[in-house]
Design a protein around this motif. Structure first.
Motif, PDB file in Angstrom:
ATOM      1  N   ASN A 161       0.796  -1.233   0.000  1.00  0.00           N
ATOM      2  CA  ASN A 161       0.000   0.000   0.000  1.00  0.00           C
ATOM      3  C   ASN A 161       0.828   1.283   0.000  1.00  0.00           C
ATOM      4  O   ASN A 161       0.282   2.376  -0.004  1.00  0.00           O
ATOM      5  N   SER A 162       2.160   1.143   0.012  1.00  0.00           N
ATOM      6  CA  SER A 162       2.978   2.364  -0.014  1.00  0.00           C
ATOM      7  C   SER A 162       3.164   2.879  -1.442  1.00  0.00           C
ATOM      8  O   SER A 162       3.569   4.009  -1.642  1.00  0.00           O
ATOM      9  N   TYR A 163       2.883   2.015  -2.434  1.00  0.00           N
ATOM     10  CA  TYR A 163       3.087   2.422  -3.829  1.00  0.00           C
ATOM     11  C   TYR A 163       1.807   2.968  -4.461  1.00  0.00           C
ATOM     12  O   TYR A 163       0.717   2.493  -4.160  1.00  0.00           O
ATOM     13  N   TRP A 164       2.005   3.939  -5.360  1.00  0.00           N
ATOM     14  CA  TRP A 164       0.867   4.589  -6.006  1.00  0.00           C
ATOM     15  C   TRP A 164       1.067   4.590  -7.518  1.00  0.00           C
ATOM     16  O   TRP A 164       2.206   4.669  -7.995  1.00  0.00           O
ATOM     17  N   PRO A 165      -0.060   4.496  -8.269  1.00  0.00           N
ATOM     18  CA  PRO A 165       0.069   4.483  -9.731  1.00  0.00           C
ATOM     19  C   PRO A 165       0.698   5.774 -10.262  1.00  0.00           C
ATOM     20  O   PRO A 165       0.415   6.856  -9.754  1.00  0.00           O
TER      21      PRO A 165
END
Ligand SMILES: [Fe+2]
Length: 267
Positions: free
Chosen positions: A44-48
Motif C-alpha cells: 500500500n505504499s506504492y501509487w500508480p
C-alpha cells in the motif's frame, strides 16, 4: 521553479523548499497517507504513476485507492513536479514511482550514511550502471522532521563524487569495490590505486574532494554534528540527486509520514 533553484540542485545535489504545500494540500495528503499507514516498501505504499495504472484500481474495484490515487497524480501535475525534473536533467524525464510511507517512532536511524546507485554494497554486482542514468527524488514531508525525528542529512556537493565513482567504474578506469556505505565510499576515493583517477577528475575542483574527506572524517551515525541536517516543517520538501551521501535520522519523537515522487532521465 526558477533556474537558480535548479542550478542549486546541480551544484549542491539538494535543495529545500519550505511551505511547499498549502494547508489544504497538506491536510488532504496527510489523510490519504494516514489512511493506509503503510510501512516503506509495503504494497500500500506504492501509487500508480499514470492513468493506465490508475485504471487498474477501478478494475480491481478498489474505489478508495482510485480516488486517492487520482489526488496524488493530480497533485504531481498541479505542482509541476515533472517540469522540475525535466529542467534538472535538461531532457525529458520519467516519473518512475510514487510512494508514501509511515515510519513509526524508533531509536534506530531510518538509514545510515550512504549513497544510492551503489548496488546496496553488493560485493560483485552483475553489471554496472551508466553514470548518466540516475534518479531525482522529491521528498514531501507530511509531518515535522528534525535531527531527532527522521530528518534527512545530505553532504552538499557529494553527488559529484558519487558520479565520478560510477563513471570511473563504468568506464573501467577504476575497479569496483563496494561504496554504498560512507565508510566504503571514503575508502574507495582514498585508495592508492584510485588516487590518480580522482586527482585528474577533480583537478579543477580539488577543494571539493578535500573538503568532503575532511568533513566526513569523523562523521559517524552517532555524530553530534547537525551541519548537514534538513530540519523542516510538515508541508515542506527536499529535492535531491540520489548520488550524494545522505542518511535518515531516528524518529524519536513522533511517527513520520513522507510522500515521494521519483524521476529518472531514462526509461
Ligand atoms: Fe538513499
Amino acid at each position: 521553479m526558477n533556474s537558480e533553484l535548479i542550478n542549486k540542485i546541480k551544484t549542491d545535489g539538494i535543495i529545500r523548499l519550505e511551505n511547499f504545500l498549502n494547508k489544504e494540500e497538506l491536510s488532504d495528503l496527510q489523510k490519504i497517507v494516514k489512511f493506509y499507514s503503510a510501512p516503506k516498501s509495503s504494497k500500500n505504499s506504492y501509487w500508480p504513476t499514470n492513468s493506465k495504472l490508475l485504471l487498474y484500481k477501478i478494475l480491481k474495484l478498489d474505489f478508495v485507492k482510485f480516488k486517492f490515487s487520482l489526488k496524488i497524480l493530480n497533485f504531481e501535475k498541479s505542482k509541476k513536479l515533472k517540469d522540475i525534473a525535466d529542467k534538472f536533467y535538461g531532457s525529458k524525464s520519467y516519473l518512475r514511482f510514487i510512494d508514501a510511507y509511515y515510519s513509526p517512532v524508533s531509536n534506530k536511524n531510518i538509514i545510515d550514511w550512504h549513497t544510492d546507485q551503489a548496488y546496496h554494497g553488493d560485493k560483485n554486482p552483475e553489471k554496472y550502471v551508466n553514470p548518466d542514468h540516475y534518479f531525482l527524488k522529491i521528498f514531501i514531508y507530511l509531518t515535522d522532521v528534525n535531527p531527532l525525528n527522521g530528518c534527512m542529512s545530505y553532504i552538499p556537493g557529494s553527488h559529484k563524487i558519487g558520479y565520478a565513482i560510477r563513471k570511473g567504474i563504468f568506464e573501467k578506469k577504476i575497479s569496483y569495490r563496494p561504496y554504498w556505505h560512507l565508510k566504503d565510499f571514503r575508502k574507495l576515493i582514498m585508495s592508492e590505486e584510485n588516487k590518480e583517477y580522482f586527482q585528474n577528475y577533480f583537478k579543477n575542483q580539488k577543494y571539493l574532494l578535500e573538503k568532503f574527506l575532511d568533513i566526513t572524517n569523523n562523521l559517524t551515525n552517532q555524530s553530534s554534528s547537525h551541519n548537514f541536517d534538513y530540519t523542516l516543517k510538515a508541508g515542506s520538501a527536499i529535492i535531491f540527486d540520489e548520488g550524494g551521501v545522505h542518511k535518515g535520522s531516528k524518529t524519536l519523537q513522533q511517527d513520520r509520514m513522507v510522500l515521494r515522487y521519483i524521476y529518472s532521465n531514462f526509461k
